[in-house]
Each structure stands twice: as C-alpha cells, then as structure tokens.
Scaffold this active site. Sequence first.
Site, PDB file in Angstrom:
ATOM      1  N   CYS A  15       0.823  -1.212   0.000  1.00 40.87           N
ATOM      2  CA  CYS A  15       0.000   0.000   0.000  1.00 40.87           C
ATOM      3  C   CYS A  15       0.859   1.265   0.000  1.00 40.87           C
ATOM      4  O   CYS A  15       2.021   1.257   0.388  1.00 40.87           O
ATOM      5  CB  CYS A  15      -0.915  -0.010   1.227  1.00 40.87           C
ATOM      6  SG  CYS A  15      -2.268   1.192   1.137  1.00 40.87           S
ATOM      7  N   ASP A  66      -5.705  -3.195  11.975  1.00 49.56           N
ATOM      8  CA  ASP A  66      -4.581  -2.266  11.991  1.00 49.56           C
ATOM      9  C   ASP A  66      -4.408  -1.739  13.412  1.00 49.56           C
ATOM     10  O   ASP A  66      -5.298  -1.893  14.262  1.00 49.56           O
ATOM     11  CB  ASP A  66      -4.862  -1.112  11.020  1.00 49.56           C
ATOM     12  CG  ASP A  66      -3.598  -0.425  10.522  1.00 49.56           C
ATOM     13  OD1 ASP A  66      -2.510  -0.732  11.059  1.00 49.56           O
ATOM     14  OD2 ASP A  66      -3.690   0.412   9.610  1.00 49.56           O
TER      15      ASP A  66
END
Length: 218
Positions: free
Chosen positions: A14, A133
């Site tokens: 990412c 996360d």
Amino acid sequence: MSLSPEHRTRIKICGLTREADVDAAVEAGADAIGFVVYDKSPRYVTAARAGELARRLPPYVTPVVLLVNASDELRQHALQAVPNALLQFHGDETPAQCEAAARPYVRAARMAPGFDLLDFALSYPSAQAMLVDAHVEGYGGGGKVFDWSLLPKQLSRPMILSGGLHLGNVKDGVISLRPWAVDVSSGVEAAKGIKDAALMRQFCQAVRAADRQCAEAA
C-alpha cells in the site's frame, strides 16, 4: 473463517506513488496495490494519479483505493479514475456509507484494548474482508504493531493483517495468525511514499516461506 494449511496468503503493498514502485511491487509478487486517496497522508495521490498508476497493473493484480471519510464526490471521482478498484474504507464510515458506493470493499478496524472486532465485523456484513490495523492518533496504523492477542480465534470475514508489518515479523504473523492476506506500507519503504524494491521482494519471499512452513507442518 478457517483456512486450510495450504492457503496462499495474499499480499497487498500500500501507499505507492511512483511508476517504478508499482512495477517493482508487481515483480515482487504482490496480489494487490494500494493507492491512498486521502490528502492528509504522506503517501497521498490524487484520484487521477491513482488512475494513472493503476493502469500499469497487469491482469489479476488488484488496485485498491484507500479512502478516509471521503465525500461522495471524491469517492465517485476515485471510482471513475480506477473503475476496477477495490475500495478500502479507513475512517469512520458507517455500514450504510460503505455500501452506498455499491462496490466491493474492505473495512479497516483499528485494534485497541476493549475493541470488539467480532461485533464490528458483524455490523459490516457486506465487507469482503476486515483489515486489522493499529489504533493510533489519526487514521492508519502509523507503522505500529498492535497486540496480536487482541484478535479473536475466528472471524466471520476474511482477515487482512496490517499494522507495522516488515521483513522481521511478517513470517511470525502469517504462521501464528493465518490471515487471508497481509498489508504492508512503511515496512517496505526507503522514505514515506518511496518504496524499496529489494524490501518488497524480500517481504513477499518471507510470506511465501511462511506459507510453505505452514503447509509442511500440517
């Protein structure tokens, strides 16, 4: 969601901003490439820029557009620029807001003591996966690892492990948690938004080595 010992862990890289990094990530073996369309991120790209970079991707490598509390206008602009994108909602979006895009999406969950991931996942029944996360100030994991013991043994959605992953810990994460996928950003960077080709390659190799070890131990 239980996975077989032979499961191949998918890899998302990412926060890409450059053509050379997109090409190197694909060459390294990434299954998905993430573009951060959030202007407060150091890895921010405009929707138009995300579209330019996504057009470099070969078949079967998925472009992912990361949004944080985006307006309807920005979301539509991003979908027009990257028409085959998987959306990743990383802010405070409600289930209705995620579903309003009428597109496949992943929902990020910010892990902290007391956070109930099982209930959170149930409230987003249309999400293709839950991306777990670290909970830090602002949005995104900030390159921080959270306490993996907070994760439930079973989850109703496929789980994507994120938050401070790098070459030194991703193998342990894959072996101990058996996620559907892993998501890395800062752990394969030379600087914010600038990826390191060697680190991306080594990260992907570590994931594949973890998969082999799981299969051999079965």
